[in-house]
Design an enzyme around this catalytic site. Structure first.
Site, PDB file in Angstrom:
ATOM      1  N   ARG A   1       0.810  -1.216   0.000  1.00  0.00           N
ATOM      2  CA  ARG A   1       0.000   0.000   0.000  1.00  0.00           C
ATOM      3  C   ARG A   1       0.846   1.269   0.000  1.00  0.00           C
ATOM      4  NH1 ARG A   1      -5.229   1.353   3.371  1.00  0.00           N
ATOM      5  NH2 ARG A   1      -4.955   3.174   2.031  1.00  0.00           N
ATOM      6  N   LYS A   2       2.149   1.126   0.078  1.00  0.00           N
ATOM      7  CA  LYS A   2       3.020   2.287   0.063  1.00  0.00           C
ATOM      8  C   LYS A   2       3.402   2.635  -1.377  1.00  0.00           C
ATOM      9  CE  LYS A   2       2.836   2.299   4.523  1.00  0.00           C
ATOM     10  NZ  LYS A   2       1.959   1.142   4.791  1.00  0.00           N
ATOM     11  N   SER A   3       4.028   3.800  -1.561  1.00  0.00           N
ATOM     12  CA  SER A   3       4.310   4.271  -2.929  1.00  0.00           C
ATOM     13  C   SER A   3       5.305   3.379  -3.654  1.00  0.00           C
ATOM     14  CB  SER A   3       4.815   5.724  -2.898  1.00  0.00           C
ATOM     15  OG  SER A   3       5.886   5.857  -1.978  1.00  0.00           O
TER      16      SER A   3
END
Length: 381
Positions: A182-184
């Site tokens: 879910r992180k960049s």
């Protein structure tokens, strides 16, 4: 509108990541090794710090930072109430006591005006969360803390973000990042710890590998690979694999492009949704760079046509995934029961727990996807 299926987040990976994973598989060096070392070097350079250590998650990174500072029983660590539960859990892992402070509902970050009142002679550190990719004003935080109190950045959401030109990860005494999908940028699971303190870096380096005086890479590439290292510390097994390191190198090269794209679409949301009086939109501090891990709105319960959860249900039926921003840790059963906490103890966190809504923002969305989300929100009545 023709129904679409839009995830709250999707990792942006492809052929380059697939090819990068081939080399560790072919060489047989799968655990922490040269790819992890290269990833660490590149990450440190990008975030303007001399030391970066790859670990298994942001959670273990935060734990490593606290352990590296020798925080333990009898110590207190200040933690914001509106954050992922891991921020508080790592304090308990060390046997220390988390001291909760409410958040600023406009930024979702620690309310610095409330910090000084929570500092005691037992306070060893503050975990400063850069929630959703917006950096906390570390300068203002430092100004209200005694010099001996360490600042640990929970930069789980903030790879590539900065505060007035200074990158997240270089602002405090240590920082931990997440590479969850879910992180960049992602390595599946995984994390990174950064610091400018060489002694702390060396201690964390030993602690992440069982407390060994020599890393496996150093031992295997050294003149006596058959000899085991000395163990002077009680450590952990928090090492990243070279498969992850290889993928992380590729992802890191795309980080700034990913954030720039997210920033453009965040601006699009802000322009298209600006006239909805019951919806408060996130902002970016002047002269700073938001990491845009998530686009988190606040639904004003006094003006909204329906409760937040009803909105989320309607949007889900239309194929749009949403989530609460995150949770108020003091309202979760373990902390509520162990520390005797009540929702009203931290009203800012309580309100954000109940009324924030993250809408889709990621690098696999199309122009049509964004327009669909906007139109669906505008139809909520």
């Amino acid at each position: 509108m023709e129904k679409r299926n839009i995830a709250i987040s999707l990792p942006s990976t492809g052929e380059e990541e697939w090819q990068a994973a081939r080399e560790p598989l072919m060489t047989g060096w799968l655990t922490q090794g040269p790819k992890v070392a290269a990833f660490e070097e590149a990450f440190a350079k990008r975030h303007q710090v001399p030391h970066a250590l790859a670990v298994t998650s942001c959670t273990t990174g935060l734990h490593l930072a606290l352990a590296g500072l020798d925080i333990g029983p009898g110590d207190e660590v200040i933690v914001p109430t509106f954050t992922w539960i891991a921020t508080a859990n790592v304090v308990l892992y060390c046997g220390a006591t988390p001291v909760f402070v409410d958040i600023d509902p406009l930024t979702y970050n620690l309310d610095i005006s409330q910090v000084a009142a929570k500092v005691t002679d037992k306070t060893r550190a503050v975990i400063a969360v850069h929630l959703f990719g917006r950096c906390l004003d570390i300068d203002a935080l430092r100004a209200v803390l005694p010099a001996q109190v360490a600042i640990i950045e929970d930069a789980a959401c903030a790879a590539g973000a900065d505060w007035k030109g200074r990158p997240a990860g270089s602002l405090g005494d240590a920082a931990a990042f997440s590479f969850h999908p879910r992180k960049s940028v992602t390595t599946g699971e995984g994390g990174m710890v950064t610091t400018s303190n060489p002694e702390l870096a060396e201690r964390m380096n030993q602690l992440r590998s069982h407390g060994a005086s020599l890393s496996e890479e150093q031992r295997h590439l050294g003149p006596r690979p058959y000899l085991l290292p000395e163990f002077n510390l009680l450590g952990f097994n928090y090492r990243m694999t070279d498969l992850q390191g290889a993928i992380g190198l590729v992802q890191l090269g795309k980080l700034d492009g990913f954030i720039d794209e997210r920033a453009r679409w965040a601006q699009y949301y802000c322009e298209q949704l600006a006239d909805i009086d019951w919806l408060r939109l996130p902002t970016t501090p002047q002269g700073s760079r938001h990491g845009w891990q998530a686009f988190v709105t606040y639904i004003d319960p006094q003006k909204a046509p329906m409760p937040r959860n009803d909105m989320m249900e309607i949007l889900q039926a239309k194929g749009i995934s949403t989530r609460p921003g995150t949770h108020a840790v003091h309202m979760l059963a373990y902390y509520r029961e162990r520390f005797g906490l009540k929702p009203e103890d931290f009203p800012g966190a309580r309100d954000c727990n109940d009324h924030t809504m993250a809408i889709p923002l990621h690098n696999r969305m199309s122009e049509e996807d964004y327009a669909y989300v906007v139109e669906a929100i505008r139809q909520l009545r």
